[in-house]
Design a protein around this motif. Sequence first.
Motif, PDB file in Angstrom:
ATOM      1  N   LEU A  79       0.851  -1.187   0.000  1.00  0.00           N
ATOM      2  CA  LEU A  79       0.000   0.000   0.000  1.00  0.00           C
ATOM      3  C   LEU A  79       0.887   1.238   0.000  1.00  0.00           C
ATOM      4  CD1 LEU A  79      -2.656  -1.074   2.667  1.00  0.00           C
ATOM      5  CD2 LEU A  79      -2.522  -1.659   0.237  1.00  0.00           C
ATOM      6  N   MET A  80       0.654   2.125  -0.955  1.00  0.00           N
ATOM      7  CA  MET A  80       1.506   3.318  -1.087  1.00  0.00           C
ATOM      8  C   MET A  80       0.689   4.463  -1.647  1.00  0.00           C
ATOM      9  SD  MET A  80       3.716   2.354  -4.524  1.00  0.00           S
ATOM     10  CE  MET A  80       3.862   0.602  -4.264  1.00  0.00           C
ATOM     11  N   GLY A  81       1.309   5.651  -1.650  1.00  0.00           N
ATOM     12  CA  GLY A  81       0.659   6.815  -2.259  1.00  0.00           C
ATOM     13  C   GLY A  81      -0.345   7.451  -1.325  1.00  0.00           C
ATOM     14  N   GLY A  82      -1.626   7.197  -1.579  1.00  0.00           N
ATOM     15  CA  GLY A  82      -2.675   7.824  -0.784  1.00  0.00           C
ATOM     16  C   GLY A  82      -2.835   9.289  -1.120  1.00  0.00           C
ATOM     17  N   TRP A  83      -3.435  10.045  -0.218  1.00  0.00           N
ATOM     18  CA  TRP A  83      -3.744  11.445  -0.520  1.00  0.00           C
ATOM     19  C   TRP A  83      -3.302  12.391   0.597  1.00  0.00           C
ATOM     20  CZ3 TRP A  83      -7.103   7.396   0.116  1.00  0.00           C
ATOM     21  CH2 TRP A  83      -7.878   7.385   1.272  1.00  0.00           C
ATOM     22  N   SER A  84      -2.339  11.952   1.414  1.00  0.00           N
ATOM     23  CA  SER A  84      -1.836  12.828   2.472  1.00  0.00           C
ATOM     24  C   SER A  84      -0.769  13.760   1.919  1.00  0.00           C
ATOM     25  CB  SER A  84      -1.238  11.998   3.619  1.00  0.00           C
ATOM     26  OG  SER A  84       0.055  11.534   3.276  1.00  0.00           O
ATOM     27  N   ALA A  85      -0.277  14.650   2.775  1.00  0.00           N
ATOM     28  CA  ALA A  85       0.796  15.569   2.382  1.00  0.00           C
ATOM     29  C   ALA A  85       2.094  14.828   2.094  1.00  0.00           C
ATOM     30  CB  ALA A  85       1.026  16.602   3.487  1.00  0.00           C
ATOM     31  N   GLU A  86       2.172  13.562   2.493  1.00  0.00           N
ATOM     32  CA  GLU A  86       3.388  12.763   2.297  1.00  0.00           C
ATOM     33  C   GLU A  86       3.247  11.744   1.168  1.00  0.00           C
ATOM     34  OE1 GLU A  86       5.330  11.587   6.117  1.00  0.00           O
ATOM     35  OE2 GLU A  86       3.475  12.372   6.955  1.00  0.00           O
ATOM     36  N   ARG A  87       2.351  12.007   0.242  1.00  0.00           N
ATOM     37  CA  ARG A  87       2.078  11.074  -0.850  1.00  0.00           C
ATOM     38  C   ARG A  87       3.344  10.690  -1.627  1.00  0.00           C
ATOM     39  NH1 ARG A  87      -1.180   8.910  -4.660  1.00  0.00           N
ATOM     40  NH2 ARG A  87      -0.489   9.085  -6.806  1.00  0.00           N
ATOM     41  N   GLU A  88       4.138  11.665  -2.033  1.00  0.00           N
ATOM     42  CA  GLU A  88       5.295  11.368  -2.879  1.00  0.00           C
ATOM     43  C   GLU A  88       6.328  10.521  -2.146  1.00  0.00           C
ATOM     44  OE1 GLU A  88       5.390  11.871  -6.087  1.00  0.00           O
ATOM     45  OE2 GLU A  88       3.381  12.733  -5.902  1.00  0.00           O
ATOM     46  N   VAL A  89       6.528  10.810  -0.863  1.00  0.00           N
ATOM     47  CA  VAL A  89       7.468  10.010  -0.071  1.00  0.00           C
ATOM     48  C   VAL A  89       6.952   8.583   0.051  1.00  0.00           C
ATOM     49  CG1 VAL A  89       8.548   9.744   2.174  1.00  0.00           C
ATOM     50  CG2 VAL A  89       8.267  12.008   1.193  1.00  0.00           C
ATOM     51  N   SER A  90       5.651   8.434   0.256  1.00  0.00           N
ATOM     52  CA  SER A  90       5.057   7.109   0.357  1.00  0.00           C
ATOM     53  C   SER A  90       5.241   6.321  -0.936  1.00  0.00           C
ATOM     54  CB  SER A  90       3.565   7.230   0.691  1.00  0.00           C
ATOM     55  OG  SER A  90       2.935   5.971   0.613  1.00  0.00           O
TER      56      SER A  90
END
Length: 303
Positions: free
Chosen positions: A7-18
């Motif tokens: 599971l990666m990405g998502g829609w938080s402020a840390e999307r790119e790091v994820s």
Amino acid sequence: MKKVAVLMGGWSAEREVSLDSGRACAAALERCGYEVIPIDVERNIASVLEMMAPDVCFNALHGRYGEDGTVQGVLEVLGIPYTHSGVMASAIAMDKPKAKTLFEAAGLRCAEGRIVTRKEVLDGADYEKPFVIKPLNEGSSVGVTIILDNENRTLQDIPWTFGNEVLIETYIPGREIQVAVMGDQALGAVEIKPLGRFYDYEAKYTAGKAEHLMPAPLPQDRYNEVLQMAVTAHQVLGCKGVSRSDFRLDDLNGDGQGDFYILETNTQPGMTELSLVPEIAAHMGISFEELVRWMVEDASCER
């Protein structure tokens, strides 16, 4: 062959790091022989996982919804074992004031601070310098601002973008020490020397923005002390899997003395090529592949 959904990405402020963490982990897991399904998480993640039916979820999400207990709750409902901490530990660790309450109860030293609302700031509230402003529930130093003694700025001058409340803490000068915990064992401590004011988002994820000293150059007794503090933080929050705790050492004389202050514990530490947990693990002879394999085999549900 075990089927692992990353599971990666998502829609938080840390999307790119994820996304960076997720891609690195997915590639390593493939090298380990797992059947890997990379998933860029959207709000339909429950139905996607029901369709994919993985044996395990490797949670490489960062920030809100990914490490605050939200996706962990979804995985508990679906009955899919997952890496890292469970619902309660994730939620508490992400809520900085609540985590501080538990840390202090366990005898860990924390910076003094208080929660301030937007209305209080608009009404003229201020705080004695130097101080740090933090969102209550963001990671990777997102939204963190430091105001030093010689700066002609107040709370009213800081852009307010993270909800109705923020945490204000007394700034602790000194050295940045970070400790990785795997299971209930501390792996080691690294000292970070950022080129800028502090170990901010840019320094964490941009090559050349910070110097890493591994192992942290501390007297052995102080090194052991901070390792034990990280284990205590991991346990008092109820973490499982891998965590990373961040400390400041107010080492005014440069001799490794002074007090350790715990800043926070990260239940979903970064897994990029610049991340600290893989670096600490490598120093201890644990390859990236061995690290992610251990995390998958350690995966579980809480109930």
